[in-house]
Design a protein around this motif. Sequence first.
Motif, PDB file in Angstrom:
ATOM      1  N   SER A 173       0.702  -1.196   0.117  1.00 33.49           N
ATOM      2  CA  SER A 173      -0.069   0.011   0.172  1.00 33.49           C
ATOM      3  C   SER A 173       0.939   1.073  -0.085  1.00 33.49           C
ATOM      4  O   SER A 173       1.871   1.328   0.573  1.00 33.49           O
ATOM      5  CB  SER A 173      -0.794   0.039   1.345  1.00 33.49           C
ATOM      6  N   LYS A 174       0.370   2.286  -0.541  1.00 30.33           N
ATOM      7  CA  LYS A 174       1.056   3.543  -0.841  1.00 30.33           C
ATOM      8  C   LYS A 174       1.803   4.064   0.412  1.00 30.33           C
ATOM      9  O   LYS A 174       2.946   4.467   0.623  1.00 30.33           O
ATOM     10  CB  LYS A 174       0.462   4.574  -1.531  1.00 30.33           C
ATOM     11  N   ASN A 175       1.364   4.288   1.505  1.00 29.49           N
ATOM     12  CA  ASN A 175       1.619   4.848   2.579  1.00 29.49           C
ATOM     13  C   ASN A 175       2.283   3.976   3.650  1.00 29.49           C
ATOM     14  O   ASN A 175       3.633   4.393   3.914  1.00 29.49           O
ATOM     15  CB  ASN A 175       0.399   5.245   3.528  1.00 29.49           C
ATOM     16  N   PHE A 176       1.892   2.446   3.681  1.00 26.06           N
ATOM     17  CA  PHE A 176       3.021   1.613   4.379  1.00 26.06           C
ATOM     18  C   PHE A 176       4.440   1.443   3.569  1.00 26.06           C
ATOM     19  O   PHE A 176       5.179   1.158   4.199  1.00 26.06           O
ATOM     20  CB  PHE A 176       2.423   0.164   4.265  1.00 26.06           C
ATOM     21  N   GLN A 177       4.340   1.763   2.118  1.00 24.70           N
ATOM     22  CA  GLN A 177       5.565   1.409   1.292  1.00 24.70           C
ATOM     23  C   GLN A 177       6.264   2.482   1.686  1.00 24.70           C
ATOM     24  O   GLN A 177       7.566   2.316   1.886  1.00 24.70           O
ATOM     25  CB  GLN A 177       5.253   1.093  -0.112  1.00 24.70           C
ATOM     26  N   TRP A 178       5.720   4.043   1.671  1.00 26.85           N
ATOM     27  CA  TRP A 178       6.798   5.106   1.935  1.00 26.85           C
ATOM     28  C   TRP A 178       7.169   5.017   3.410  1.00 26.85           C
ATOM     29  O   TRP A 178       8.459   5.305   3.513  1.00 26.85           O
ATOM     30  CB  TRP A 178       5.791   6.375   1.839  1.00 26.85           C
ATOM     31  N   LEU A 179       6.440   4.620   4.368  1.00 24.44           N
ATOM     32  CA  LEU A 179       6.783   4.399   5.576  1.00 24.44           C
ATOM     33  C   LEU A 179       8.125   3.531   5.774  1.00 24.44           C
ATOM     34  O   LEU A 179       9.075   4.000   6.594  1.00 24.44           O
ATOM     35  CB  LEU A 179       5.905   3.806   6.552  1.00 24.44           C
ATOM     36  N   LEU A 180       8.092   2.332   5.124  1.00 26.08           N
ATOM     37  CA  LEU A 180       8.988   1.344   5.345  1.00 26.08           C
ATOM     38  C   LEU A 180      10.341   1.904   4.839  1.00 26.08           C
ATOM     39  O   LEU A 180      11.463   1.423   5.125  1.00 26.08           O
ATOM     40  CB  LEU A 180       8.461  -0.011   4.694  1.00 26.08           C
ATOM     41  N   GLN A 181      10.338   2.697   3.607  1.00 23.18           N
ATOM     42  CA  GLN A 181      11.438   3.114   3.097  1.00 23.18           C
ATOM     43  C   GLN A 181      12.091   4.369   3.661  1.00 23.18           C
ATOM     44  O   GLN A 181      13.177   4.733   3.351  1.00 23.18           O
ATOM     45  CB  GLN A 181      11.068   3.685   1.718  1.00 23.18           C
ATOM     46  N   ARG A 182      11.424   5.027   4.818  1.00 20.72           N
ATOM     47  CA  ARG A 182      11.821   6.265   5.301  1.00 20.72           C
ATOM     48  C   ARG A 182      12.117   6.044   6.761  1.00 20.72           C
ATOM     49  O   ARG A 182      11.376   6.945   7.615  1.00 20.72           O
ATOM     50  CB  ARG A 182      11.106   7.402   4.823  1.00 20.72           C
ATOM     51  N   PRO A 183      12.744   5.129   7.325  1.00 17.90           N
ATOM     52  CA  PRO A 183      12.625   5.169   8.674  1.00 17.90           C
ATOM     53  C   PRO A 183      13.511   6.218   9.462  1.00 17.90           C
ATOM     54  O   PRO A 183      13.141   6.749  10.779  1.00 17.90           O
ATOM     55  CB  PRO A 183      13.668   3.709   8.940  1.00 17.90           C
ATOM     56  N   GLU A 184      14.317   6.907   8.939  1.00 20.75           N
ATOM     57  CA  GLU A 184      15.301   7.821   9.587  1.00 20.75           C
ATOM     58  C   GLU A 184      14.386   9.000   9.575  1.00 20.75           C
ATOM     59  O   GLU A 184      14.631   9.762  10.448  1.00 20.75           O
ATOM     60  CB  GLU A 184      16.291   8.401   8.530  1.00 20.75           C
ATOM     61  N   VAL A 185      13.167   9.094   8.967  1.00 16.43           N
ATOM     62  CA  VAL A 185      12.269  10.456   8.985  1.00 16.43           C
ATOM     63  C   VAL A 185      11.608  10.435  10.467  1.00 16.43           C
ATOM     64  O   VAL A 185      11.466  11.538  11.029  1.00 16.43           O
ATOM     65  CB  VAL A 185      11.331  10.402   7.995  1.00 16.43           C
ATOM     66  N   PHE A 186      11.395   9.127  10.966  1.00 16.57           N
ATOM     67  CA  PHE A 186      10.866   9.016  12.116  1.00 16.57           C
ATOM     68  C   PHE A 186      11.526   8.901  13.410  1.00 16.57           C
ATOM     69  O   PHE A 186      11.102   8.760  14.734  1.00 16.57           O
ATOM     70  CB  PHE A 186       9.892   7.862  12.092  1.00 16.57           C
ATOM     71  N   SER A 187      12.818   8.852  13.574  1.00 13.16           N
ATOM     72  CA  SER A 187      13.667   8.920  14.387  1.00 13.16           C
ATOM     73  C   SER A 187      13.595  10.144  15.136  1.00 13.16           C
ATOM     74  O   SER A 187      13.583  11.570  14.533  1.00 13.16           O
ATOM     75  CB  SER A 187      15.014   8.531  13.945  1.00 13.16           C
ATOM     76  N   ASN A 188      13.913  10.195  16.528  1.00 11.69           N
ATOM     77  CA  ASN A 188      13.988  11.532  17.132  1.00 11.69           C
ATOM     78  C   ASN A 188      15.433  12.050  17.459  1.00 11.69           C
ATOM     79  O   ASN A 188      15.688  12.939  17.975  1.00 11.69           O
ATOM     80  CB  ASN A 188      13.273  11.285  18.737  1.00 11.69           C
ATOM     81  N   LYS A 189      16.231  11.370  16.685  1.00 10.17           N
ATOM     82  CA  LYS A 189      17.653  11.646  16.483  1.00 10.17           C
ATOM     83  C   LYS A 189      17.791  12.595  15.254  1.00 10.17           C
ATOM     84  O   LYS A 189      17.134  12.540  14.377  1.00 10.17           O
ATOM     85  CB  LYS A 189      18.567  10.378  16.510  1.00 10.17           C
ATOM     86  N   PRO A 190      18.582  13.466  15.535  1.00 14.70           N
ATOM     87  CA  PRO A 190      18.967  14.536  14.467  1.00 14.70           C
ATOM     88  C   PRO A 190      19.529  13.642  13.109  1.00 14.70           C
ATOM     89  O   PRO A 190      20.126  12.796  13.431  1.00 14.70           O
ATOM     90  CB  PRO A 190      20.057  15.494  14.998  1.00 14.70           C
ATOM     91  N   LEU A 191      19.263  14.138  12.192  1.00 17.58           N
ATOM     92  CA  LEU A 191      19.532  13.609  10.686  1.00 17.58           C
ATOM     93  C   LEU A 191      21.088  13.745  10.629  1.00 17.58           C
ATOM     94  O   LEU A 191      21.682  14.562  10.871  1.00 17.58           O
ATOM     95  CB  LEU A 191      18.902  14.344   9.695  1.00 17.58           C
ATOM     96  N   THR A 192      21.679  12.650  10.291  1.00 18.56           N
ATOM     97  CA  THR A 192      23.203  12.665  10.019  1.00 18.56           C
ATOM     98  C   THR A 192      23.650  12.443   8.611  1.00 18.56           C
ATOM     99  O   THR A 192      24.735  12.849   8.358  1.00 18.56           O
ATOM    100  CB  THR A 192      23.835  11.401  10.677  1.00 18.56           C
ATOM    101  N   ASP A 193      22.874  11.782   7.868  1.00 14.89           N
ATOM    102  CA  ASP A 193      23.087  11.632   6.562  1.00 14.89           C
ATOM    103  C   ASP A 193      22.296  12.743   5.619  1.00 14.89           C
ATOM    104  O   ASP A 193      21.190  12.674   5.334  1.00 14.89           O
ATOM    105  CB  ASP A 193      22.816  10.379   5.802  1.00 14.89           C
ATOM    106  N   TYR A 194      22.911  13.862   5.326  1.00 11.54           N
ATOM    107  CA  TYR A 194      22.328  15.061   4.640  1.00 11.54           C
ATOM    108  C   TYR A 194      22.521  14.925   3.031  1.00 11.54           C
ATOM    109  O   TYR A 194      22.174  15.880   2.359  1.00 11.54           O
ATOM    110  CB  TYR A 194      22.968  16.258   5.373  1.00 11.54           C
ATOM    111  N   SER A 195      22.863  13.746   2.552  1.00 15.62           N
ATOM    112  CA  SER A 195      23.260  13.758   1.244  1.00 15.62           C
ATOM    113  C   SER A 195      22.083  14.093   0.263  1.00 15.62           C
ATOM    114  O   SER A 195      22.192  14.631  -0.620  1.00 15.62           O
ATOM    115  CB  SER A 195      23.804  12.253   0.994  1.00 15.62           C
ATOM    116  N   ALA A 196      20.869  13.544   0.759  1.00 16.25           N
ATOM    117  CA  ALA A 196      19.835  13.638  -0.211  1.00 16.25           C
ATOM    118  C   ALA A 196      19.227  15.040   0.026  1.00 16.25           C
ATOM    119  O   ALA A 196      18.941  15.635  -1.239  1.00 16.25           O
ATOM    120  CB  ALA A 196      18.351  12.774   0.432  1.00 16.25           C
TER     121      ALA A 196
END
Length: 426
Positions: free
Chosen positions: A131-154
């Motif tokens: 499903s669209k939402n579930f698939q996007w969720l599984l591909q972006r685990p770093e978005v949901f982390s409460n830690k600061p983003l470490t990989d800024y390449s994107a």
Amino acid sequence: MTRTCDVCATPTKKTCTGCARAAYCSQKCQNQDWSAHIVDCDNPGRKVTSADYLAATVFRKQLKMGQETLQDYGFSKLVTDPEYEALGAVYEEVLKDLGVKTLTLDRWQREGKLFEEIVGLYKKSGRDTSSKNFQWLLQRPEVFSNKPLTDYSAVTNYMEDVYKQIWKIIGGAEGKTQKELENRVASWPKHKQRVFLFYIAVLSLGGPNLDTEGSLWLEFGYCVFNEPRHCWLIDLYQDLIHRSSFDEFCEAYRTSSLIALMDCKGLTEDRSDLPPEFELILSTPSQWTSTIWSLKGYIAWHDAGDDYRFFIPYGFANCRNPHEVKRLRTFYSRLFKEWEDAPFKLQKAAENDAIFEYVNSIPAVKMSKVEKRFLKRVLKTHNRMIFGKWTSIPDQLFQLKALAECMVLYMRPNSWLMSKISETLR
């Protein structure tokens, strides 16, 4: 006083016991609206969290969440509108369809378990991983982390592509790195730098982002609409950018003649359906923009930045504490969004010290006795002293600053409001 229920429009005399502003005919209707109303209620009964603001955004279809919510729930880690929409769709499904409560969402976020808990919830509900939402969720685990983003390449790659695209559009030489382009832009006059930022906002996002580019949102007329990025303005500005040279656009912005440039480039008909306030804003130097737009900007992104001139004309100077400031801000928010009041009518009422009388005369505006007493007190202004003798906007703003300075000198130095005004006068 009989009002209509905010949820089902049933006639009722009952109101929220926490603020007496929202009207509900039953406990069921109040419970249904609570996820959105809690952020506006004067006495919600508990601390309002960033999860509450996220839920209010979802249930009211508003785009303003505040910086804390943007950071806590991953939006600040995204750079494009499609990504914003995808993340918003996940949270909408979690809150609406899967029924997660805001206190639960807040706990997941604080414990750093947001991603794993939402994934588990999707699996438990039987959602297909395709499903669209579930698939996007599984591909972006770093978005949901409460830690600061470490990989800024994107983010870095995206911004580099944007810079190069804009640089090409304005006729710059190819082959330069993003750092070289940033250094070049930094050497330009301020008005050219602001136009370059506006180009980036329009061509990559459709328009200025309220949370990070509020002054551009105001200067280029987006403030006349309740939607942060109005579709008409997206098309109009994109056409103007492609029909004009960068130097032409910069000069028109510097001289407050963007309307004339639109007409010159054959866009008169395209702008003719826009509200008349749009033309007035674009024809006024940004430093002399009416305080009504500063007020609307404050309502939209809950932050006045360094422009508190509207605090005096619109009653905020009469508030006794931050709680009353929030209460008055909520009222103005409803006036603009729910009751769709014309800003210039409100400005005219302010100039004549008749804001309360004006809003009380609007048929759509429903106020409880408690709210009427509050508004009658804080909206008792003395604006004729400012707006009566001095008719030009520069003189109006000069008088506002002078009055603010007097208030700083003669009122309590530890006053919350005075400290805010004082900051803007340094």
